[in-house]
Design a protein around this motif. Structure first.
Motif, mmCIF file in Angstrom:
data_model
loop_
_atom_site.group_PDB
_atom_site.id
_atom_site.type_symbol
_atom_site.label_atom_id
_atom_site.label_comp_id
_atom_site.label_asym_id
_atom_site.label_seq_id
_atom_site.Cartn_x
_atom_site.Cartn_y
_atom_site.Cartn_z
ATOM 1 N N ILE A 56 -3.072 -0.516 46.033
ATOM 2 C CA ILE A 56 -1.855 -1.265 45.772
ATOM 3 C C ILE A 56 -2.056 -2.669 46.327
ATOM 4 O O ILE A 56 -2.569 -2.832 47.436
ATOM 5 C CB ILE A 56 -0.632 -0.587 46.432
ATOM 6 N N TRP A 57 -1.648 -3.677 45.530
ATOM 7 C CA TRP A 57 -1.720 -5.077 45.970
ATOM 8 C C TRP A 57 -0.634 -5.852 45.249
ATOM 9 O O TRP A 57 -0.126 -5.405 44.212
ATOM 10 C CB TRP A 57 -3.105 -5.659 45.665
ATOM 11 N N ARG A 58 -0.309 -6.999 45.753
ATOM 12 C CA ARG A 58 0.708 -7.858 45.127
ATOM 13 C C ARG A 58 0.260 -8.315 43.740
ATOM 14 O O ARG A 58 -0.897 -8.679 43.535
ATOM 15 C CB ARG A 58 0.936 -9.122 45.961
ATOM 16 N N ALA A 59 1.183 -8.378 42.803
ATOM 17 C CA ALA A 59 0.874 -8.840 41.444
ATOM 18 C C ALA A 59 0.378 -10.277 41.448
ATOM 19 O O ALA A 59 -0.531 -10.630 40.697
ATOM 20 C CB ALA A 59 2.093 -8.692 40.545
ATOM 21 N N ASP A 60 0.932 -11.117 42.322
ATOM 22 C CA ASP A 60 0.498 -12.515 42.342
ATOM 23 C C ASP A 60 -0.881 -12.696 42.977
ATOM 24 O O ASP A 60 -1.444 -13.779 42.960
ATOM 25 C CB ASP A 60 1.530 -13.415 43.024
ATOM 26 N N GLY A 61 -1.458 -11.619 43.485
ATOM 27 C CA GLY A 61 -2.799 -11.674 44.068
ATOM 28 C C GLY A 61 -3.847 -10.983 43.213
ATOM 29 O O GLY A 61 -4.944 -10.694 43.682
ATOM 30 N N ILE A 62 -3.523 -10.722 41.930
ATOM 31 C CA ILE A 62 -4.445 -9.976 41.069
ATOM 32 C C ILE A 62 -5.784 -10.692 40.911
ATOM 33 O O ILE A 62 -6.827 -10.046 40.848
ATOM 34 C CB ILE A 62 -3.801 -9.654 39.693
ATOM 35 N N ALA A 63 -5.785 -12.021 40.861
ATOM 36 C CA ALA A 63 -7.051 -12.755 40.736
ATOM 37 C C ALA A 63 -7.938 -12.503 41.951
ATOM 38 O O ALA A 63 -9.162 -12.349 41.809
ATOM 39 C CB ALA A 63 -6.786 -14.250 40.557
ATOM 40 N N ASP A 64 -7.344 -12.421 43.128
ATOM 41 C CA ASP A 64 -8.112 -12.138 44.343
ATOM 42 C C ASP A 64 -8.706 -10.732 44.295
ATOM 43 O O ASP A 64 -9.843 -10.510 44.696
ATOM 44 C CB ASP A 64 -7.226 -12.278 45.586
ATOM 45 N N VAL A 65 -7.923 -9.779 43.798
ATOM 46 C CA VAL A 65 -8.404 -8.392 43.687
ATOM 47 C C VAL A 65 -9.570 -8.325 42.706
ATOM 48 O O VAL A 65 -10.606 -7.718 42.992
ATOM 49 C CB VAL A 65 -7.267 -7.442 43.245
ATOM 50 N N LEU A 66 -9.420 -8.962 41.549
ATOM 51 C CA LEU A 66 -10.492 -8.937 40.555
ATOM 52 C C LEU A 66 -11.759 -9.574 41.096
ATOM 53 O O LEU A 66 -12.863 -9.070 40.867
ATOM 54 C CB LEU A 66 -10.033 -9.633 39.274
ATOM 55 N N ALA A 67 -11.627 -10.653 41.840
ATOM 56 C CA ALA A 67 -12.795 -11.300 42.439
ATOM 57 C C ALA A 67 -13.453 -10.385 43.469
ATOM 58 O O ALA A 67 -14.677 -10.250 43.509
ATOM 59 C CB ALA A 67 -12.389 -12.624 43.074
ATOM 60 N N ALA A 68 -12.647 -9.730 44.292
ATOM 61 C CA ALA A 68 -13.191 -8.843 45.327
ATOM 62 C C ALA A 68 -13.879 -7.624 44.722
ATOM 63 O O ALA A 68 -14.832 -7.093 45.287
ATOM 64 C CB ALA A 68 -12.080 -8.401 46.278
ATOM 65 N N LEU A 69 -13.396 -7.174 43.559
ATOM 66 C CA LEU A 69 -13.992 -6.017 42.895
ATOM 67 C C LEU A 69 -15.176 -6.403 42.007
ATOM 68 O O LEU A 69 -15.824 -5.530 41.430
ATOM 69 C CB LEU A 69 -12.936 -5.293 42.047
ATOM 70 N N GLY A 70 -15.457 -7.695 41.911
ATOM 71 C CA GLY A 70 -16.517 -8.175 41.034
ATOM 72 C C GLY A 70 -17.896 -7.687 41.401
ATOM 73 O O GLY A 70 -18.797 -7.640 40.559
ATOM 74 N N ARG A 71 -18.105 -7.306 42.640
ATOM 75 C CA ARG A 71 -19.415 -6.823 43.086
ATOM 76 C C ARG A 71 -19.334 -5.333 43.398
ATOM 77 O O ARG A 71 -18.604 -4.909 44.278
ATOM 78 C CB ARG A 71 -19.854 -7.587 44.334
ATOM 79 N N GLY A 72 -20.064 -4.535 42.640
ATOM 80 C CA GLY A 72 -20.174 -3.123 42.958
ATOM 81 C C GLY A 72 -19.193 -2.206 42.260
ATOM 82 O O GLY A 72 -19.223 -0.997 42.488
ATOM 83 N N PHE A 73 -18.307 -2.742 41.442
ATOM 84 C CA PHE A 73 -17.359 -1.897 40.726
ATOM 85 C C PHE A 73 -17.501 -2.128 39.236
ATOM 86 O O PHE A 73 -17.817 -3.227 38.788
ATOM 87 C CB PHE A 73 -15.922 -2.176 41.181
ATOM 88 N N GLY A 74 -17.252 -1.097 38.461
ATOM 89 C CA GLY A 74 -17.376 -1.164 37.004
ATOM 90 C C GLY A 74 -16.051 -1.476 36.361
ATOM 91 O O GLY A 74 -15.419 -2.489 36.655
ATOM 92 N N SER A 75 -15.594 -0.587 35.490
ATOM 93 C CA SER A 75 -14.365 -0.843 34.743
ATOM 94 C C SER A 75 -13.154 -0.868 35.665
ATOM 95 O O SER A 75 -13.123 -0.194 36.689
ATOM 96 C CB SER A 75 -14.181 0.210 33.658
ATOM 97 N N LEU A 76 -12.169 -1.644 35.257
ATOM 98 C CA LEU A 76 -10.954 -1.811 36.051
ATOM 99 C C LEU A 76 -9.740 -1.466 35.204
ATOM 100 O O LEU A 76 -9.720 -1.703 34.001
ATOM 101 C CB LEU A 76 -10.815 -3.249 36.546
ATOM 102 N N MET A 77 -8.705 -0.936 35.856
ATOM 103 C CA MET A 77 -7.445 -0.667 35.194
ATOM 104 C C MET A 77 -6.331 -1.202 36.085
ATOM 105 O O MET A 77 -6.339 -0.947 37.287
ATOM 106 C CB MET A 77 -7.253 0.830 34.974
ATOM 107 N N VAL A 78 -5.412 -1.949 35.494
ATOM 108 C CA VAL A 78 -4.274 -2.490 36.243
ATOM 109 C C VAL A 78 -3.023 -1.780 35.744
ATOM 110 O O VAL A 78 -2.745 -1.770 34.547
ATOM 111 C CB VAL A 78 -4.147 -4.013 36.046
ATOM 112 N N LEU A 79 -2.278 -1.179 36.668
ATOM 113 C CA LEU A 79 -1.012 -0.525 36.337
ATOM 114 C C LEU A 79 0.105 -1.346 36.960
ATOM 115 O O LEU A 79 0.257 -1.336 38.170
ATOM 116 C CB LEU A 79 -0.971 0.906 36.883
ATOM 117 N N PRO A 80 0.864 -2.094 36.139
ATOM 118 C CA PRO A 80 1.934 -2.917 36.727
ATOM 119 C C PRO A 80 3.079 -2.054 37.233
ATOM 120 O O PRO A 80 3.284 -0.954 36.782
ATOM 121 C CB PRO A 80 2.377 -3.802 35.568
#
Length: 197
Positions: A173-197
Protein backbone atom coordinates in the motif's frame (compact mmCIF):
# COMPACT_ATOMS: atom_id res chain seq x y z
CA UNK A 1 5.74 -6.64 27.44
CA UNK A 2 2.01 -6.31 26.76
CA UNK A 3 1.59 -4.68 30.15
CA UNK A 4 3.83 -1.85 28.93
CA UNK A 5 1.47 -1.17 26.01
CA UNK A 6 -1.21 0.25 28.27
CA UNK A 7 -4.86 -0.48 27.69
CA UNK A 8 -5.84 -2.74 24.79
CA UNK A 9 -9.10 -3.41 22.99
CA UNK A 10 -10.29 -6.55 21.26
CA UNK A 11 -11.69 -5.86 17.81
CA UNK A 12 -13.42 -8.05 15.24
CA UNK A 13 -12.32 -8.21 11.60
CA UNK A 14 -13.55 -10.28 8.66
CA UNK A 15 -17.07 -10.41 10.00
CA UNK A 16 -15.83 -11.64 13.37
CA UNK A 17 -13.68 -14.49 11.96
CA UNK A 18 -10.54 -12.69 13.14
CA UNK A 19 -10.32 -11.12 16.58
CA UNK A 20 -7.36 -8.90 17.40
CA UNK A 21 -6.12 -7.32 20.58
CA UNK A 22 -4.50 -3.97 19.89
CA UNK A 23 -3.53 -0.83 21.79
CA UNK A 24 -6.47 1.40 22.63
CA UNK A 25 -4.44 4.40 21.48
CA UNK A 26 -1.56 4.79 19.06
CA UNK A 27 -1.28 2.91 15.79
CA UNK A 28 -4.27 0.62 15.26
CA UNK A 29 -5.18 -1.86 12.54
CA UNK A 30 -7.97 -0.86 10.20
CA UNK A 31 -9.21 -1.03 6.64
CA UNK A 32 -5.71 -0.66 5.09
CA UNK A 33 -4.67 -3.98 6.64
CA UNK A 34 -7.80 -5.74 5.38
CA UNK A 35 -7.36 -4.30 1.86
CA UNK A 36 -3.73 -5.45 1.88
CA UNK A 37 -4.77 -8.94 2.97
CA UNK A 38 -7.49 -9.13 0.32
CA UNK A 39 -5.02 -8.12 -2.42
CA UNK A 40 -2.37 -10.66 -1.37
CA UNK A 41 -2.21 -13.57 -3.85
CA UNK A 42 -1.29 -16.42 -1.52
CA UNK A 43 -1.75 -20.15 -2.05
CA UNK A 44 -1.65 -23.03 0.40
CA UNK A 45 1.96 -23.85 1.25
CA UNK A 46 3.24 -20.31 0.56
CA UNK A 47 5.52 -18.54 2.99
CA UNK A 48 3.96 -15.09 3.36
CA UNK A 49 5.91 -12.34 5.13
CA UNK A 50 4.13 -9.27 6.48
CA UNK A 51 6.57 -6.34 6.88
CA UNK A 52 5.56 -3.87 9.58
CA UNK A 53 2.87 -6.24 10.79
CA UNK A 54 1.87 -4.33 13.91
CA UNK A 55 -0.50 -6.61 15.85
CA UNK A 56 -0.66 -9.02 12.89
CA UNK A 57 -3.85 -7.84 11.20
CA UNK A 58 -2.92 -8.23 7.51
CA UNK A 59 -0.83 -11.39 7.87
CA UNK A 60 -3.37 -13.13 10.08
CA UNK A 61 -6.22 -12.06 7.78
CA UNK A 62 -4.44 -13.74 4.84
CA UNK A 63 -4.00 -16.87 6.96
CA UNK A 64 -7.74 -16.88 7.72
CA UNK A 65 -8.52 -16.58 3.98
CA UNK A 66 -5.94 -19.08 2.69
CA UNK A 67 -5.52 -22.31 4.65
CA UNK A 68 -2.05 -23.77 4.84
CA UNK A 69 0.08 -20.65 4.41
CA UNK A 70 3.10 -20.03 6.58
CA UNK A 71 2.79 -16.43 7.83
CA UNK A 72 5.79 -14.56 9.19
CA UNK A 73 4.95 -11.31 10.97
CA UNK A 74 7.85 -8.82 11.05
CA UNK A 75 7.52 -5.85 13.41
CA UNK A 76 10.10 -3.48 14.91
CA UNK A 77 8.07 -2.73 18.07
CA UNK A 78 8.43 -5.42 20.74
CA UNK A 79 5.09 -4.64 22.39
CA UNK A 80 3.18 -4.90 19.11
CA UNK A 81 5.08 -8.10 18.34
CA UNK A 82 3.91 -9.59 21.63
CA UNK A 83 0.34 -8.68 20.77
CA UNK A 84 0.79 -10.20 17.28
CA UNK A 85 2.05 -13.43 18.86
CA UNK A 86 -0.90 -13.51 21.27
CA UNK A 87 -3.32 -12.74 18.41
CA UNK A 88 -1.95 -15.61 16.32
CA UNK A 89 -2.44 -18.01 19.24
CA UNK A 90 -5.93 -16.70 20.03
CA UNK A 91 -6.96 -17.19 16.38
CA UNK A 92 -5.36 -20.67 16.14
CA UNK A 93 -2.90 -19.53 13.45
CA UNK A 94 0.64 -20.92 13.48
CA UNK A 95 2.49 -17.69 12.70
CA UNK A 96 6.13 -16.87 13.26
CA UNK A 97 6.63 -13.41 14.82
CA UNK A 98 9.97 -11.64 14.41
CA UNK A 99 11.09 -8.45 16.12
CA UNK A 100 13.15 -6.96 13.30
CA UNK A 101 13.69 -3.62 11.58
CA UNK A 102 12.68 -4.05 7.92
CA UNK A 103 15.72 -1.99 6.91
CA UNK A 104 18.15 -4.30 8.73
CA UNK A 105 21.08 -5.90 6.96
CA UNK A 106 20.89 -9.16 5.03
CA UNK A 107 22.86 -10.78 7.86
CA UNK A 108 20.25 -9.81 10.46
CA UNK A 109 17.48 -11.08 8.18
CA UNK A 110 19.31 -14.38 7.70
CA UNK A 111 19.89 -14.72 11.44
CA UNK A 112 16.13 -14.31 11.91
CA UNK A 113 15.46 -17.06 9.32
CA UNK A 114 14.62 -14.79 6.37
CA UNK A 115 17.19 -15.97 3.86
CA UNK A 116 17.54 -14.66 0.31
CA UNK A 117 15.11 -16.28 -2.13
CA UNK A 118 13.11 -17.99 0.62
CA UNK A 119 9.70 -16.28 0.53
CA UNK A 120 6.75 -16.60 -1.85
CA UNK A 121 4.92 -13.38 -0.95
CA UNK A 122 5.81 -10.17 0.89
CA UNK A 123 3.01 -7.84 1.90
CA UNK A 124 3.64 -4.45 3.39
CA UNK A 125 2.02 -1.19 4.37
CA UNK A 126 5.10 0.93 5.05
CA UNK A 127 5.00 4.39 6.56
CA UNK A 128 4.01 6.46 3.52
CA UNK A 129 3.23 10.02 4.58
CA UNK A 130 5.80 12.58 3.43
CA UNK A 131 7.35 14.22 6.49
CA UNK A 132 7.54 17.60 4.69
CA UNK A 133 3.78 17.59 3.97
CA UNK A 134 2.38 15.66 6.92
CA UNK A 135 2.37 16.65 10.57
CA UNK A 136 3.46 13.64 12.60
CA UNK A 137 1.27 12.43 15.43
CA UNK A 138 2.49 13.31 18.92
CA UNK A 139 2.05 9.59 19.67
CA UNK A 140 5.46 8.06 18.91
CA UNK A 141 4.11 4.70 17.71
CA UNK A 142 1.70 6.38 15.29
CA UNK A 143 4.43 8.69 13.99
CA UNK A 144 6.76 5.75 13.25
CA UNK A 145 3.95 3.83 11.55
CA UNK A 146 2.73 6.70 9.39
CA UNK A 147 5.57 9.08 8.44
CA UNK A 148 8.16 8.00 5.88
CA UNK A 149 11.79 9.04 5.76
CA UNK A 150 13.33 9.73 2.35
CA UNK A 151 14.79 6.22 2.23
CA UNK A 152 11.75 4.29 3.53
CA UNK A 153 10.29 3.16 0.20
CA UNK A 154 13.60 2.03 -1.30
CA UNK A 155 14.67 0.33 1.93
CA UNK A 156 11.48 -1.68 2.33
CA UNK A 157 11.37 -2.69 -1.35
CA UNK A 158 15.05 -3.69 -1.25
CA UNK A 159 14.38 -5.94 1.76
CA UNK A 160 11.43 -7.56 -0.02
CA UNK A 161 13.43 -8.11 -3.22
CA UNK A 162 16.22 -9.77 -1.22
CA UNK A 163 14.01 -12.43 0.40
CA UNK A 164 11.51 -13.09 -2.41
CA UNK A 165 11.89 -16.16 -4.59
CA UNK A 166 12.10 -15.65 -8.32
CA UNK A 167 8.50 -15.21 -9.47
CA UNK A 168 7.40 -14.21 -5.96
CA UNK A 169 4.89 -11.44 -5.28
CA UNK A 170 5.20 -8.12 -3.48
CA UNK A 171 1.93 -6.48 -2.43
CA UNK A 172 2.06 -3.04 -0.90
CA UNK A 173 0.00 0.00 0.00
CA UNK A 174 1.29 3.48 -0.90
CA UNK A 175 -0.13 6.93 -1.57
CA UNK A 176 -1.62 7.45 -5.04
CA UNK A 177 0.36 10.67 -5.47
CA UNK A 178 3.56 8.67 -4.92
CA UNK A 179 2.95 6.09 -7.67
CA UNK A 180 5.89 7.39 -9.75
CA UNK A 181 8.20 6.79 -6.78
CA UNK A 182 6.85 3.25 -6.36
CA UNK A 183 7.31 2.46 -10.06
CA UNK A 184 10.88 3.77 -9.95
CA UNK A 185 11.68 1.74 -6.82
CA UNK A 186 10.25 -1.41 -8.43
CA UNK A 187 12.21 -0.80 -11.64
CA UNK A 188 15.06 -3.04 -10.51
CA UNK A 189 14.35 -6.69 -9.81
CA UNK A 190 10.60 -6.81 -10.37
CA UNK A 191 8.65 -7.89 -13.44
CA UNK A 192 5.04 -7.12 -14.22
CA UNK A 193 3.18 -4.61 -12.09
CA UNK A 194 -0.48 -4.19 -11.21
CA UNK A 195 -1.97 -1.06 -9.65
CA UNK A 196 -5.28 -1.37 -7.78
CA UNK A 197 -6.69 2.09 -7.05
Amino acid sequence: MIELMGEVTEDAFLGGKLRLRQPKSGHRAGHDAMLLAAATPARSGDRVVDFGSGVGAAGLAVAKRVAGIKPVLVEIDEGLSELARANAIANAIAAEVLVLDVTSTAEKFAAAGLLPDSVDVVQMNPPFNDASRHRASPDGARAIAHVAAAETLDGWIHAARRILKSGGNLVMIWRADGIADVLAALGRGFGSLMVLP
